[in-house]
Scaffold this motif. Structure first.
Motif, short mmCIF file in Angstrom:
data_model
loop_
_atom_site.label_atom_id
_atom_site.label_comp_id
_atom_site.label_asym_id
_atom_site.label_seq_id
_atom_site.Cartn_x
_atom_site.Cartn_y
_atom_site.Cartn_z
N SER A 154 0.34 -0.75 0.00
CA SER A 154 -0.10 -0.52 -0.10
C SER A 154 0.87 1.01 -0.33
O SER A 154 0.23 2.06 -0.69
CB SER A 154 -0.75 0.36 1.09
N THR A 155 1.78 1.00 1.08
CA THR A 155 3.01 2.27 1.03
C THR A 155 3.83 2.63 0.04
O THR A 155 3.83 3.51 -1.47
CB THR A 155 3.44 2.44 2.17
N ILE A 156 3.93 1.55 -1.08
CA ILE A 156 5.36 1.90 -2.06
C ILE A 156 4.14 2.06 -3.04
O ILE A 156 4.53 1.95 -3.77
CB ILE A 156 6.08 0.98 -2.41
N THR A 157 3.27 1.43 -3.24
CA THR A 157 2.44 2.36 -4.59
C THR A 157 1.65 3.02 -4.48
O THR A 157 0.95 4.41 -5.42
CB THR A 157 1.16 1.13 -4.45
N SER A 158 1.00 3.52 -3.18
CA SER A 158 0.56 4.68 -3.17
C SER A 158 1.57 6.50 -2.96
O SER A 158 1.10 7.42 -2.91
CB SER A 158 -0.31 4.88 -2.02
N CYS A 166 0.33 11.36 -1.99
CA CYS A 166 -0.03 10.11 -1.84
C CYS A 166 -1.81 10.31 -3.14
O CYS A 166 -1.92 8.99 -3.71
CB CYS A 166 -0.77 8.86 -0.96
N LYS A 167 -2.62 11.32 -2.87
CA LYS A 167 -3.62 10.68 -4.16
C LYS A 167 -3.75 11.70 -4.99
O LYS A 167 -4.76 10.76 -5.56
CB LYS A 167 -4.77 12.62 -3.44
N LYS A 168 -2.57 11.11 -5.79
CA LYS A 168 -2.73 11.33 -6.85
C LYS A 168 -1.83 10.00 -7.77
O LYS A 168 -1.95 10.00 -8.61
CB LYS A 168 -1.43 12.26 -7.50
N ASN A 169 -1.31 8.93 -6.69
CA ASN A 169 -1.10 8.43 -7.40
C ASN A 169 -1.81 7.43 -6.96
O ASN A 169 -0.80 5.40 -7.35
CB ASN A 169 0.71 8.14 -6.80
N ILE A 170 -2.68 6.35 -7.30
CA ILE A 170 -3.72 5.44 -7.45
C ILE A 170 -3.00 4.39 -8.06
O ILE A 170 -3.10 4.58 -9.19
CB ILE A 170 -5.28 5.69 -7.92
N ARG A 171 -2.89 3.56 -7.73
CA ARG A 171 -2.59 2.37 -8.76
C ARG A 171 -3.19 0.93 -8.02
O ARG A 171 -3.41 0.12 -8.66
CB ARG A 171 -1.23 2.16 -7.86
N SER A 172 -4.04 1.43 -7.18
CA SER A 172 -4.60 -0.20 -6.72
C SER A 172 -5.68 0.59 -5.53
O SER A 172 -5.81 1.29 -5.15
CB SER A 172 -4.09 -1.28 -5.34
N LEU A 173 -7.32 -0.18 -5.89
CA LEU A 173 -8.88 -0.03 -4.88
C LEU A 173 -8.19 -0.12 -3.42
O LEU A 173 -8.38 0.45 -2.50
CB LEU A 173 -9.74 -0.27 -5.59
N LEU A 227 -3.90 4.38 -0.11
CA LEU A 227 -3.57 4.33 0.79
C LEU A 227 -4.01 5.83 1.83
O LEU A 227 -4.73 6.24 2.98
CB LEU A 227 -1.54 4.33 1.71
N TYR A 228 -4.44 6.71 0.54
CA TYR A 228 -4.88 7.87 0.69
C TYR A 228 -6.19 7.72 0.95
O TYR A 228 -7.02 7.99 1.53
CB TYR A 228 -4.40 8.58 -0.20
#
Ligand SMILES: Cc1ncc(COP(=O)(O)O)c(C=O)c1O
Length: 378
Positions: free
Chosen positions: A78-82, A221-228, A232-233
């Motif tokens: 969650s952290t790395i992808t967000s 992190c708001k701009k970096n969504i890679r997973s539902l 994290l945001y």
């Protein structure tokens, strides 16, 4: 002397890095049916988030605690992808399997990555980290595992944090096996994201991870969504809006964790727990060395969480037999995870006390006799 709850249960004693032997009162706290929208549950979640921040010496609104359903890896992913944008780059400092896992996550999600790889018994070279940051200004985030559970090695997060702060990067620390056992002051160590899980040194039961984050970094992190599910945001804003989880929370595990936090306070906080773990570890090492075992790591790089022991150089030693004979005597140890050296590991965290360590050492002596490796119990 406090003795463990073991006498009251039929459970085996877990000398592992988690799940751990937990207190009866913690397990019992999970025996409740409670709705995920119940106000009592929402209040407990809020208390957990606050207590975690207090343990890290920070507070809201500058820092926030986010709980993620799943195991520790879910919190890391969650952290790395967000946290890392497509335009950013991760410098991952690796000296073990959990460091390698962070890179695996970055690769799966096509996150730009540079790795600094060291041997599994070697600390990172601080000058090398600094040179890489100078040569690669596109690096935005640095990740490191605090306690490399692969071996028991403890990475120098204070020194790395100073470099990270000097070059104004974000610092991600996998403190899975150290948070609760080592006093970690997030602010003074310049940590932007710290990740741990319910079944480690807070001594809860497995089922969720948590990310303690600097709010400014969390907002990015708001701009970096890679997973539902691992956003994290969104997870944080869900919890902040109405105190509820976006998706079904592990209610009973959270109730147990809340009790585990109370038990940690009763024990005297992190300093008291650190003292108990360090005493357990010193006793373990002394006893195992007396029995003839050699340690993989040198004292300067070792933590007091888990210890790697080399297989004895004896034709009759088989780890499988050693493991199952100890298991029959209720002592559960852990296999090694090293690519180059044959080791096994013994953890001394969880509800374990000096008496349990002594009992394990006695059992190790008995098992080695049964295996005809030593002739008299040492
Ligand atoms: C340092 C470290 N990072 C990550 C993990 C992964 O946690 P999990 O197995 O709960 O996904 C572990 C598990 O032991 C760990 O020790």
């Amino acid at each position: 002397m406090i003795i463990s709850d073991f006498s009251k249960t039929k459970d085996k004693l877990l000398f592992t890095p988690g799940p751990l032997t937990t207190a009866m009162i913690v397990k019992e706290a999970a025996l409740v049916d409670l709705g995920s929208r119940d106000s009592a549950f929402i209040s407990i979640v809020q208390q957990i988030r606050q207590k975690l921040l207090v343990l890290a010496h920070v507070e809201s609104p500058n820092y926030e605690a986010v709980i993620i359903q799943g195991s520790g890896t879910f919190g890391i992913e969650s952290t790395i992808t967000s946290a890392i944008p497509d335009s950013g780059m991760l410098l991952n400092i690796i000296n073990g399997a959990y460091g390698r896992r962070i890179s695996q996550i970055a690769r799966i999600h096509a996150i730009p990555l540079i790795e600094l790889i060291y041997d599994e018994n070697q600390l990172p070279d601080l000058k090398e980290i600094e040179s890489l940051l100078i040569e690669n200004p596109e690096i935005t985030h640095i990740a490191v595992v605090h306690g490399e559970t692969t071996t028991g090695l403890l990475n120098p997060i204070a020194e790395i944090g100073e470099i990270v702060s000097h070059y104004k990067k974000a610092f991600i620390v996998d403190a899975m096996s150290t948070f609760g056992a080592y006093d970690i002051d997030m602010k003074s160590l310049n940590i932007s994201f710290l990740i741990s899980s319910s079944n480690k040194c807070i001594e809860g039961i497995p089922g969720f991870s948590y990310v303690l984050a600097k709010r400014i970094e969390l907002e990015k992190c708001k701009k970096n969504i890679r997973s539902l599910s691992l956003d994290l945001y969104d997870q944080w804003s869900g919890l902040n809006t109405n105190g509820q989880f976006r998706f079904t929370p592990p209610v009973q595990i959270l109730l147990a964790f809340h009790e585990a936090l109370i038990q940690l306070e009763r024990e005297g906080g992190i300093s008291a727990r650190a003292k108990r773990y360090a005493e357990n570890n010193a006793l373990l090492i002394r006893g195992m060395e007396k029995t003839g075992f050699t340690l993989y790591l040198t004292p300067d790089v070792r933590s007091y969480i888990i210890t790697s022991f080399l297989y004895p150089n004896h034709p009759k030693f088989s780890f499988e037999i050693f493991y199952s004979k100890l298991n029959e005597k209720v002592f559960v140890i852990y296999p090694g995870k090293l690519s180059k050296v044959d080791c096994f590991r013994i953890g001394n965290i969880g509800q374990l006390y000096p008496v349990d360590i002594q009992n394990l050492i006695d059992a190790v002596g008995k098992v080695l006799c049964e295996m005809n490796i030593i002739s008299i119990e040492q």
